[in-house]
Design an enzyme around this catalytic site. Structure first.
Site, PDB file in Angstrom:
ATOM      1  N   LYS A  76      36.284  23.516 -22.052  1.00  0.00           N
ATOM      2  CA  LYS A  76      36.391  24.139 -20.113  1.00  0.00           C
ATOM      3  C   LYS A  76      36.318  22.623 -19.961  1.00  0.00           C
ATOM      4  O   LYS A  76      36.354  21.687 -20.479  1.00  0.00           O
ATOM      5  CB  LYS A  76      34.974  24.335 -20.063  1.00  0.00           C
ATOM      6  CG  LYS A  76      34.268  24.503 -18.475  1.00  0.00           C
ATOM      7  CD  LYS A  76      34.958  25.933 -18.112  1.00  0.00           C
ATOM      8  CE  LYS A  76      34.387  26.789 -18.157  1.00  0.00           C
ATOM      9  NZ  LYS A  76      34.661  28.396 -17.580  1.00  0.00           N
ATOM     10  N   THR A  82      33.489  28.947 -22.802  1.00  0.00           N
ATOM     11  CA  THR A  82      33.829  28.056 -22.239  1.00  0.00           C
ATOM     12  C   THR A  82      32.446  28.671 -20.842  1.00  0.00           C
ATOM     13  O   THR A  82      32.307  27.561 -20.704  1.00  0.00           O
ATOM     14  CB  THR A  82      35.325  28.379 -21.392  1.00  0.00           C
ATOM     15  OG1 THR A  82      35.586  28.888 -20.629  1.00  0.00           O
ATOM     16  CG2 THR A  82      36.254  27.843 -22.687  1.00  0.00           C
ATOM     17  N   ARG A  86      58.803 -12.417  -7.704  1.00  0.00           N
ATOM     18  CA  ARG A  86      58.809  -9.971  -6.673  1.00  0.00           C
ATOM     19  C   ARG A  86      57.090 -10.247  -6.998  1.00  0.00           C
ATOM     20  O   ARG A  86      56.272 -10.724  -7.394  1.00  0.00           O
ATOM     21  CB  ARG A  86      59.697  -9.697  -7.593  1.00  0.00           C
ATOM     22  CG  ARG A  86      58.802  -9.672  -9.363  1.00  0.00           C
ATOM     23  CD  ARG A  86      59.632  -8.854 -10.243  1.00  0.00           C
ATOM     24  NE  ARG A  86      59.002  -7.662 -11.186  1.00  0.00           N
ATOM     25  CZ  ARG A  86      59.059  -6.982 -12.438  1.00  0.00           C
ATOM     26  NH1 ARG A  86      59.871  -6.328 -12.193  1.00  0.00           N
ATOM     27  NH2 ARG A  86      58.428  -7.239 -13.473  1.00  0.00           N
ATOM     28  N   GLN A 142      55.916  -5.700 -19.707  1.00  0.00           N
ATOM     29  CA  GLN A 142      55.105  -5.924 -21.044  1.00  0.00           C
ATOM     30  C   GLN A 142      54.721  -6.631 -21.340  1.00  0.00           C
ATOM     31  O   GLN A 142      53.313  -6.905 -22.041  1.00  0.00           O
ATOM     32  CB  GLN A 142      56.938  -6.126 -22.229  1.00  0.00           C
ATOM     33  CG  GLN A 142      57.001  -5.004 -21.690  1.00  0.00           C
ATOM     34  CD  GLN A 142      58.024  -3.967 -21.149  1.00  0.00           C
ATOM     35  OE1 GLN A 142      58.199  -4.925 -19.681  1.00  0.00           O
ATOM     36  NE2 GLN A 142      59.347  -3.419 -21.228  1.00  0.00           N
ATOM     37  N   HIS A 176      57.724  -0.139  -7.625  1.00  0.00           N
ATOM     38  CA  HIS A 176      58.500  -1.499  -6.817  1.00  0.00           C
ATOM     39  C   HIS A 176      58.414  -1.533  -5.529  1.00  0.00           C
ATOM     40  O   HIS A 176      57.873  -0.456  -4.495  1.00  0.00           O
ATOM     41  CB  HIS A 176      60.004  -1.183  -7.372  1.00  0.00           C
ATOM     42  CG  HIS A 176      60.223  -0.246  -8.610  1.00  0.00           C
ATOM     43  ND1 HIS A 176      60.115  -1.663  -9.585  1.00  0.00           N
ATOM     44  CD2 HIS A 176      60.287   0.731  -9.268  1.00  0.00           C
ATOM     45  CE1 HIS A 176      60.766  -1.494 -10.914  1.00  0.00           C
ATOM     46  NE2 HIS A 176      60.875   0.650 -10.829  1.00  0.00           N
TER      47      HIS A 176
END
Lengths: 277, 277, 277, 277
Positions: free
Chosen positions: A11, A56, A169, A213, A241
Site C-alpha cells: 500500500k 493492502t 556560474r 560531480q 541551469h
C-alpha cells in the site's frame, strides 16, 4: 516456460497525521507511508490464490493502528516496527517501509497552531528481512543555490559542443540525498539525521564547486568522515541551469546579475560515495 | 578509505519536436529524452577533473543534431543511434537513453493540424555498452478500468483486517508496463510495440481478475506466449480503489452503481514475469 | 466599519464514478464536481452562526445521492439538478456547480473494460439562482498543434524587440474554451457540445493563423455563426513556443524540421467573442 | 453581429532570477512574472492586424532588461515600473503585472549559498491604467494547521446530512490571502507585507475557530483594524479534512490522536472582507 520473477506488493500513499497532545506545543507528525512485501507470493500470480495475500487494506489499517504505540520517535523506528509486524507472517520474507515526514513548525509560541515547512522532506526506507534490517535515511525536495564559487571548465569539446567555459556560474539543484547506516553502529536516528543534514548544508555552502560531480564527492566525503555510522551516501542532483540573459542588444551590461531560471532540460548527476574495502 | 561507487550523469528533460513535412499529413514526433553516461568518470568526482566529462549541454545539442538523420523510425532506433554516438568516446562504457514519445494525431483529414493524444505515453530505455545493446520498450500513463469481472476474496484475516471479500468490484489502474526484447530476435520496434500493446489491451479487457497480481500474470503470460521477441515483462500497477458509496442512510439502494474514486492510499503491485530456464 | 463582501463556500474535488450496467458496453461516468453556495451567509462569518450553513459534507453526500436518479444524461443537466436541489433552502440565493467529465472509452468491443481518454476534459459551470439558470460548457486540457499555416509578423518593434518576423511557425496551444448558451434557446447539451467541439477542431485545423488572437476570432466567430444557441465564446490559449534549433554551428541545415518545445515562458491570450447589440 | 468582448494578452511564466552581489550575503530575487495588456487590440482579432500588438517576446525581454534598474525593492514596485513602461504605448489602456516571489534564505552565515523556502509564496498583482494604479499583495501556498480550538457544530441537518457535530477537530488549510492597498495611503510594500503577514499568523494561531468562515472574518477584521493601508482582504481557504481513524475494531482507543489526512474532496471557502461605507 514462464515464471514469476521479482515481485512485491503493498500500500502506498498512506497519509497519516498523529498529534501528541501531551506536549506543549503539541507535536504534529505528518507522514506519507508506503509498505511493500516480498516473499512466497508466486501462487497469487500464477494460480490466483489469495490465501497468502495480506490485503493492502489491512496494511493501511495496521499503520494507523500501530501509530499510537510505535510512532513516538524517529520515522526510522516506526518503519522498523511496521516491518517487524509484517515479518510475523511466515509467507513474508522481506518488508520495505518507505516513510516521508512533512514538518509542521509551531507559529510563534502557540501551543496548537502550525505552519508546514515545505522546504524539504525527511525520508527513510527501512527493509526488514529474516536476515536482519537495513535503514536508509535521507533528505528530499531541498532546493539549494550557490551564487558564486561554482565553475565548469576543462571539459572536452567536440563538433556538437557550444557551451562556454565559465569560472563563475550559478549552481542550483533540488537535492535528493540518502545514506545507509552501518548495521553494527548504534544510531540515534533523529540525532544522526540532524547532524548529517547540518554537515550537508555546511559543506554545500562552504566548498568551491568545479562541477556537480565534484560537489557530490566533497559533501559525501565529509559526511562519511564526520559520521562513522554512515556506510554510504547517494545523491541525485539535477543541475537546474540559470542562464545569464544577454542584455547587450539593449545596451545594458549584465555582469552575473540577471538570469533565466530553467528546469527543462536539466543536467542530472547521480552517484554513490562509500567506504571501500 | 572512501571511494566513488556506482555513478552516472547526463541530460534529462530534453524536449524535442521534429516535423516531417514530406509526408501528408505531416508527421510530428514529440519526444522527451534523457541521456546518461557511465564509465571512467571517477576522477571528475575525486579530483574535480573535467577532462573526460562530456558536457550535458553537448549531449542536448547532439540529440537535436542527430534527430534529422536518425529520428526517422522508432524511438528505440533513435535511442540506439544516440547511444552508439556517445559510446564513440573511450571513457564511456555504457550509455542509457530513455525516450518518451507523445503522440499527435491529425485532426480529421487535415495535413498540418494535430491534437495530442494524452491517454498514454510510449517509452523506451536503450542501454548501449561495449558488450552490446539492450532495448526495453513500454507503455505508461494509461488508465484502465474494468467495471465487472474483478474480484478479491480468500485473503487472510487478522486483527487489523476489516476489508470485506467481494466477487464484483471495479478494478482501476494506471499502467506502467515495460518489456525487454530478446537480444537475438529480429525486432521491428514499431510493429512489435503495436502488437504487444494490442495484446495488453485485449487480455486486460477479456480476463476475469481475481487480483491485480493474477491480472499481471495473465496479461504478461499472454505477451510472452504471443510475442517470442519478448524476454520479460514488468508491470507496476497501482490499485486505484473505487469504493461503493453507502447510500442506505438516505433510503437509496446502491447496487454497484455509484462509487467514490480515490488515489490516496492506493495498492501498488509490481512484478516481472519472464521466460525461465 | 467592516463588512462581509462577496463570498461563497462549498465542496470541491468530489470524485464520483457512476456505472450504468444496463447498457452494453457499460457506460462509465467519471466526474469531478465542485459545488458552491452564495446567499444569506454573512452571519456565519460575523457571528460564527452556523445555523444556515449547510455542511459541505452534506453537499458531497447529496451529489452521490442524486447521481443515481439525475446523472442520466449530460453533465449540464446533472449540474442543474444539483443546483435546484440546494436552491430549495431559503438562505441560498445562488448555486454554482462546476463539473469536469473524464471520458472512458470501451476497449475494442469489450462490454466492461475501458481506457481513459486523457486528451481533453469536458466541463460545465451551471449557475442556478432565483432569477433563473445559466449554463456554460467547455473543453479543457486539449493540446493542439498547427505545423504550418501559422505566422506572426507586422508587430511593432521597440528597443527591447528581438523577435524575428516569421511567415511559417509552429503554433501550439493547450485549449481552454468555454461558451454560454442563450437562456431562451432549446439546447440538447450533449449534441450541442459535440457539434461545437467539431466546429472548433475543424476551424482550428483549416484556417491560416496570423496570430493567436486572429485564431480565436476566426474559431469563435464560426462557432457563433453555426450554433445559434451559443451567446458568447471565451478562450484562454497559451502560446507554447516551439523554437527552431540553430544547427548551423554543426553544419546541419534545419529548415523547420527540429524544434525545442517549451512551456516557460509562454504567451497567454484570453478573449471573449460574443454577439453584439 | 459578432464583436470582440473583454480580452487581454501577454507573457506568463517568465522566470527571472537576480543576484545582488553588492550585499553580504548576496541577495537572491527569484520571480515568476506574468504581464498582460488590455487596450485597443480588437483589430488584432478581427482583422489580423498586428501593428499594435507588442510581441509577448518583447514583454519578456523588457522584464529582464528593467530588472537591473527597477528590481531593487519590493515586487510591487517592480510591477509598477513594468506596468508604467508598457502604458507608454498609446494602444495600451491597462497593464496587469502579477509577480510571485520565491524566497531564498542564506545557509547559516554563508555569503553566497542559499536554500529555497518553499513554505509560502509572496505574490502581487499590480494593475496600471490611465486612471491610476491599484496594488494587491498576498500570500499563497502556506499550509496551516490548528490541532485544537477548532469546532463545527450547529449546522442544519437534512436527509443527506451524516456529519457529526464536533467541538474539537483539526483545522487544516492551504492559504491564499490577498489584500488591496488604499490608493491614497503611503505604503512601504515590504514593511506592510511583513506586518500583515505577522497579523495573519498571530490571529490564525490565537483565535478559536467555530468554522472556516468565522476564521476568515476574525483574521481579516484584525488585518483591517491594525493596518489602515488595507482596504479589503480576500481569502480562499480549502478545508483539508483530517478524519479521526476509527481504531475501535482493533480494541484501540483513538482520542484525537491518529488522523487520515485528505485532500479530495475538500471544503472551499472564499470571501472578501472590506471596509464599508
Amino acid at each position: 516456460m514462464i515464471e514469476v520473477g521479482p515481485n512485491s506488493y503493498g500500500k502506498s500513499a498512506i497519509r497519516l497525521v498523529k498529534v501528541d497532545r501531551h506536549l506543549t506545543p503539541h507535536r504534529v507528525r505528518d507522514l506519507t507511508i508506503a509498505i511493500a512485501l516480498e516473499g512466497e507470493f508466486a501462487a497469487s500470480y500464477r494460480e490466483g490464490d489469495n490465501s497468502a495475500v495480506i490485503a493492502t487494506d489491512t496494511m493501511k489499517n495496521t499503520a494507523y493502528a500501530l501509530a499510537g504505540e510505535h510512532l513516538t520517535g524517529a520515522i526510522e523506528d516506526f518503519g522498523l516496527a511496521l516491518g517487524r509486524h509484517f515479518l510475523g507472517e511466515p509467507q513474508v520474507e522481506r518488508v520495505r517501509v518507505a516513510i516521508d515526514e512533512h514538518a509542521w513548525r509551531p507559529i510563534g509560541g502557540a501551543p496548537d497552531a502550525f505552519t508546514l515547512d515545505s522546504s524539504e522532506t525527511r525520508s527513510t526506507v527501512v527493509v526488514v528481512g529474516r536476515e536482519g534490517a537495513s535503514v536508509r535515511a535521507g533528505i528530499a525536495d531541498l532546493a539549494v543555490m550557490k551564487t558564486t564559487r561554482s565553475a565548469f571548465s576543462g571539459f572536452p569539446r567536440d563538433r556538437f559542443t557550444t557551451l562556454k567555459e565559465t569560472e563563475d556560474r550559478i549552481m542550483a539543484t533540488k537535492v535528493t540525498a540518502t545514506w545507509s547506516y552501518e548495521p553494527t553502529a548504534p544510531v540515534g536516528f533523529d540525532s544522526s539525521f540532524s547532524a548529517i543534514r547540518s554537515t550537508f548544508l555546511e559543506v554545500m555552502a562552504d566548498h568551491f564547486s568545479v562541477s556537480v560531480q565534484a560537489s557530490i564527492w566533497i559533501i559525501a566525503k565529509a559526511i562519511l568522515e564526520r559520521h562513522p555510522e554512515v556506510s554510504e551516501v547517494s545523491m541525485t542532483l539535477p543541475n537546474l541551469h540559470h542562464w545569464t540573459v544577454d542584455l547587450s542588444p539593449f545596451g545594458i551590461e549584465n555582469d552575473r546579475e540577471v538570469y533565466v531560471s530553467t528546469t527543462e532540460p536539466h543536467g542530472l548527476i547521480e552517484a554513490t560515495i562509500r567506504r571501500s574495502g
